[in-house]
Design an enzyme around this catalytic site. Structure first.
Site, PDB file in Angstrom:
ATOM      1  CE  LYS A 152     -57.823  23.095  83.991  1.00 41.01           C
ATOM      2  NZ  LYS A 152     -56.465  23.656  84.135  1.00 41.01           N
ATOM      3  CE  LYS A 252     -50.724  21.989  86.572  1.00 36.93           C
ATOM      4  NZ  LYS A 252     -51.369  22.425  85.329  1.00 36.93           N
TER       5      LYS A 252
HETATM    6 MG    MG Z   1     -53.418  25.673  86.126  1.00 42.77          MG
END
Ligand code: MG
Length: 358
Positions: A152, A252
């Site tokens: 991240k 997702k």
């Molecule tokens: Mg992402």
């Protein structure tokens, strides 16, 4: 089809390690589990909307309200799933449609993998490394990971840690996820993205918000651009591809409206030669098992972000999803989308429960 009853469980589970991304930090996970009884069969789904509306517009309390006040009453009144009525809210909607699909598969004694014609083999994974203030913390997490990693990033926490990882692991498959935190009109942000482009990343995920700015960025970078947040449908993916913004697609299942919608998107990616992988929302075992199974679809050309239960929880709400020695996920076998919750653990983590009957 007859849905006889719907139960909503609001659960809270402490995370073993805080999850920090550009959209915020979570150290406890609130989620909504949906239980339906359909033609005498039980089915389970999960709505893993985050606590705050910082990833997409959906969030936990809003999803609870839209399920309670709109989606569940509409389903029980009409016996038809989502014909008219409430629009949007794909995570809440997906939890209901997954629960019904789970019940249908259980009623037919069929597994999701069997239904999709897939073999139950271990699922290769990518380890997601959270943001951290210290480069050493990020390096230690990468060192402990067994295979590909995705780190991240956000402005100010990007080039230095990624360069240190690349220096330490020249051959490691390495990606970065910015969660839409870089503004296309900020020179310092653009310079940081150009510096990341020098590091041989497998992909750079969602650097800018939206779609068009990422297409313009893609013309200037060698690193493949991956999109996540704005791609909630085949229509959005087609738009992204048409403006050159989509080399890699993060699917997702919760974000796109459940397992059925995710299968459709992965098949679209395969047809259009877009690399794809299944991304995670830090689901409990209810949502994670079905998502992990989809990672075996032929269109998923990159390893999934999903991890074993032990990455997130001391005890999952379902029997633990485990990883083998190579870091691959071992999927639950048996009928349905995955494993139902274990009643004693579900009772421990439930903070609110609502029951609706036809
Ligand atoms: Mg992402």
């Amino acid at each position: 089809m007859t849905v006889e009853s719907v139960e909503l469980f609001r659960v809270r589970m402490p995370l073993r390690h805080p999850h920090r991304a550009a959209h915020g930090t979570e150290d406890e996970r609130a989620s909504i589990l949906v239980h339906v009884v359909w033609n005498g069969s039980d089915g389970w789904g999960e709505c893993p909307a985050l606590a705050r509306p910082t990833y997409t517009a959906e969030y936990h309390d809003g999803a609870w309200a839209v399920l309670r006040d709109h989606l569940v009453p509409e389903l029980l009144a009409r016996s038809a799933l989502f014909a008219g009525g409430t629009v949007g809210h794909p995570m809440a909607r997906g939890a209901l449609s997954d629960a019904i699909w789970d019940a249908q598969l259980r009623g037919g004694d069929e597994s999701l993998l069997g239904y999709l014609g897939l073999d139950a083999v271990p699922v290769p994974t990518t380890t997601v490394v959270s943001l951290a203030d210290s480069v050493d913390t990020v390096l230690a997490a990468v060192t402990a990971a067994p295979g590909p990693v995705k780190v991240k990033v956000e402005p100010g926490h990007d080039v230095e840690p990624l360069r240190a990882i690349r220096d330490a692991f020249p051959d490691r498959s390495l990606a970065a996820d910015a969660n839409a935190s870089y503004q296309p009109d900020r020179e310092s942000h653009v310079r940081a993205l150009e510096a990341l482009d020098e590091l041989g990343l497998r992909y750079l995920e969602q650097p800018h918000p939206g779609i068009v700015a990422n297409g313009q960025l893609a013309t200037r970078l060698r690193t493949p651009i991956c999109l996540d947040e704005p791609i909630d449908s085949v229509d959005a993916a087609s738009l992204a591809l048409s403006v050159g913004a989509l080399a890699v697609l993060n699917v997702k299942p919760a974000r796109v409206g459940g397992v059925g919608a995710a299968v459709e998107l992965v098949r679209w990616a395969l047809t259009h030669e877009v690399d794809a992988f299944i991304g995670g929302m830090i689901e409990t075992g209810v949502g994670r098992a079905s998502a992990a199974a989809l990672a075996l679809l032929p269109g998923c050309t990159l390893p999934t972000d999903l991890g074993p239960s032990a990455r997130y929880w001391d005890r999952d709400v379902t029997p633990a999803i485990i990883a083998d020695a190579a870091g691959c996920l071992v999927l639950p076998t048996g009928p349905g989308l995955g494993s139902p919750p274990e009643p004693d653990r579900l009772a421990e983590v439930t903070v609110e429960r609502l029951t609706f009957r036809r």
